[in-house]
Design a protein around this motif. Sequence first.
Motif, PDB file in Angstrom:
ATOM      1  N   THR A   1      55.691  47.962   4.022  1.00 49.38           N
ATOM      2  CA  THR A   1      56.891  47.489   4.692  1.00 49.38           C
ATOM      3  C   THR A   1      56.540  47.005   6.089  1.00 49.38           C
ATOM      4  OG1 THR A   1      59.056  48.126   5.583  1.00 49.38           O
ATOM      5  CG2 THR A   1      57.409  49.872   5.393  1.00 49.38           C
TER       6      THR A   1
ATOM      7  N   ALA B   1      58.980  46.814   8.259  1.00 52.64           N
ATOM      8  CA  ALA B   1      60.001  47.454   9.092  1.00 52.64           C
ATOM      9  C   ALA B   1      59.391  48.598   9.874  1.00 52.64           C
ATOM     10  CB  ALA B   1      61.144  47.960   8.224  1.00 52.64           C
TER      11      ALA B   1
ATOM     12  N   ASP C   1      61.661  50.412  12.063  1.00 53.25           N
ATOM     13  CA  ASP C   1      62.795  51.313  12.261  1.00 53.25           C
ATOM     14  C   ASP C   1      62.920  52.238  11.054  1.00 53.25           C
ATOM     15  OD1 ASP C   1      65.453  52.014  13.644  1.00 53.25           O
ATOM     16  OD2 ASP C   1      66.064  51.506  11.593  1.00 53.25           O
TER      17      ASP C   1
ATOM     18  N   ALA D   1      65.372  53.811   9.710  1.00 54.90           N
ATOM     19  CA  ALA D   1      66.521  53.540   8.850  1.00 54.90           C
ATOM     20  C   ALA D   1      66.252  52.321   7.966  1.00 54.90           C
ATOM     21  CB  ALA D   1      67.773  53.316   9.705  1.00 54.90           C
ATOM     22  N   GLU D   2      65.619  51.291   8.524  1.00 55.54           N
ATOM     23  CA  GLU D   2      65.283  50.112   7.733  1.00 55.54           C
ATOM     24  C   GLU D   2      64.226  50.453   6.681  1.00 55.54           C
ATOM     25  OE1 GLU D   2      64.163  46.838  10.187  1.00 55.54           O
ATOM     26  OE2 GLU D   2      65.961  46.965  11.431  1.00 55.54           O
ATOM     27  N   GLN D   3      63.253  51.263   7.051  1.00 54.93           N
ATOM     28  CA  GLN D   3      62.246  51.681   6.081  1.00 54.93           C
ATOM     29  C   GLN D   3      62.895  52.418   4.915  1.00 54.93           C
ATOM     30  OE1 GLN D   3      59.546  53.986   8.475  1.00 54.93           O
ATOM     31  NE2 GLN D   3      58.333  52.217   9.100  1.00 54.93           N
ATOM     32  N   ARG D   4      63.804  53.320   5.212  1.00 58.00           N
ATOM     33  CA  ARG D   4      64.484  54.062   4.150  1.00 58.00           C
ATOM     34  C   ARG D   4      65.246  53.118   3.236  1.00 58.00           C
ATOM     35  NH1 ARG D   4      66.126  58.917   2.437  1.00 58.00           N
ATOM     36  NH2 ARG D   4      64.924  59.960   4.078  1.00 58.00           N
ATOM     37  N   ALA D   5      65.967  52.176   3.815  1.00 53.70           N
ATOM     38  CA  ALA D   5      66.744  51.239   3.001  1.00 53.70           C
ATOM     39  C   ALA D   5      65.835  50.431   2.079  1.00 53.70           C
ATOM     40  CB  ALA D   5      67.557  50.309   3.903  1.00 53.70           C
ATOM     41  N   GLU D   6      64.698  49.961   2.614  1.00 54.66           N
ATOM     42  CA  GLU D   6      63.781  49.158   1.800  1.00 54.66           C
ATOM     43  C   GLU D   6      63.142  49.980   0.693  1.00 54.66           C
ATOM     44  OE1 GLU D   6      62.334  45.708   4.986  1.00 54.66           O
ATOM     45  OE2 GLU D   6      60.921  47.229   4.279  1.00 54.66           O
TER      46      GLU D   6
ATOM     47  N   SER E   1      65.729  50.947  -2.001  1.00 52.43           N
ATOM     48  CA  SER E   1      66.079  49.793  -2.823  1.00 52.43           C
ATOM     49  C   SER E   1      64.982  49.511  -3.842  1.00 52.43           C
ATOM     50  CB  SER E   1      66.298  48.561  -1.934  1.00 52.43           C
ATOM     51  OG  SER E   1      66.543  47.404  -2.719  1.00 52.43           O
TER      52      SER E   1
END
Length: 284
Positions: free
Chosen positions: A262, A264, A266, A268-273, A276
């Motif tokens: 990733t 990302a 951040d 939170a962005e890492q978690r979202a990616e 998903s």
Amino acid sequence: MKFGISYGTPYFGVDPDRMAAFARLAEECGFESLYMPEHVALYPGAKLGAYEMPPALPYADPLDCLAFVAAATERLLLGTGVLLLPYHHPVTLAKRLATVDLLSKGRMRLLTVGIGALPGEAAAVGVDFATRGRRTDEAIDVLRLLWAGDEDGVGHDGEFFSFENLVSFPKPYRATSLPIHVGGSSAAAARRAGERGDGYFPGGSLTPAERARQWELARAAAAESGRDPDALEYTRFGSLDMTPERVEELAAEGVTRLVVNTAATDPAEQRAELESFAERHALL
């Protein structure tokens, strides 16, 4: 298909809380493994192809980081992508790898080695850049010899390493050896993977036809060496946006593991990616 993820310390930094949180997130999302890169030393003007590497990039020691990650997780397999084998003495390295594997209860199982591409890095550790391929071949043999040896000791007399009656303990966790995968996109790397490796992990910017030829070269080298080509694992880099259909295409090419990363930074962005990706590919 197995899925790993890479943690790039040069870009994410070496904050321990952040590293541990990322590893736990990867485990929570169902990833099989976590990979760490290596550079032993950088210097002004060091280039990989056309890319000039900032010399202050914080390449932390991958084995130390993986030992730390193992303590923060329960099941993630530990990988290097890649460990620069000719810049390590195999006697010392055999003990370090076996120790990490023992302390992690058998998770140091995705060691991937390469020969390095920076002449100044080789010079920094006193290694002749021109011989690093042969040194790597011999080091692989020495690692396996030491892991398999008993209290009576083993001996080796080679071009780069020589010893008699050497005993190396502790041993890997419930094993007499550790898998060694070979990284690199050259023909020499493909042959090395077939002749000595437990798997092949090419990188680089190759065309699909070039990748197919490298994989066939690795398999042919295995067969010519009296080894089973079908026992070779085939790892490739993937992307977090890849579709299940693309994964199926790669599986049809013989790929057995995909390692993604990733961009990302951040959390939170890492978690979202990662969540998903895990949902799209049914990792959980």
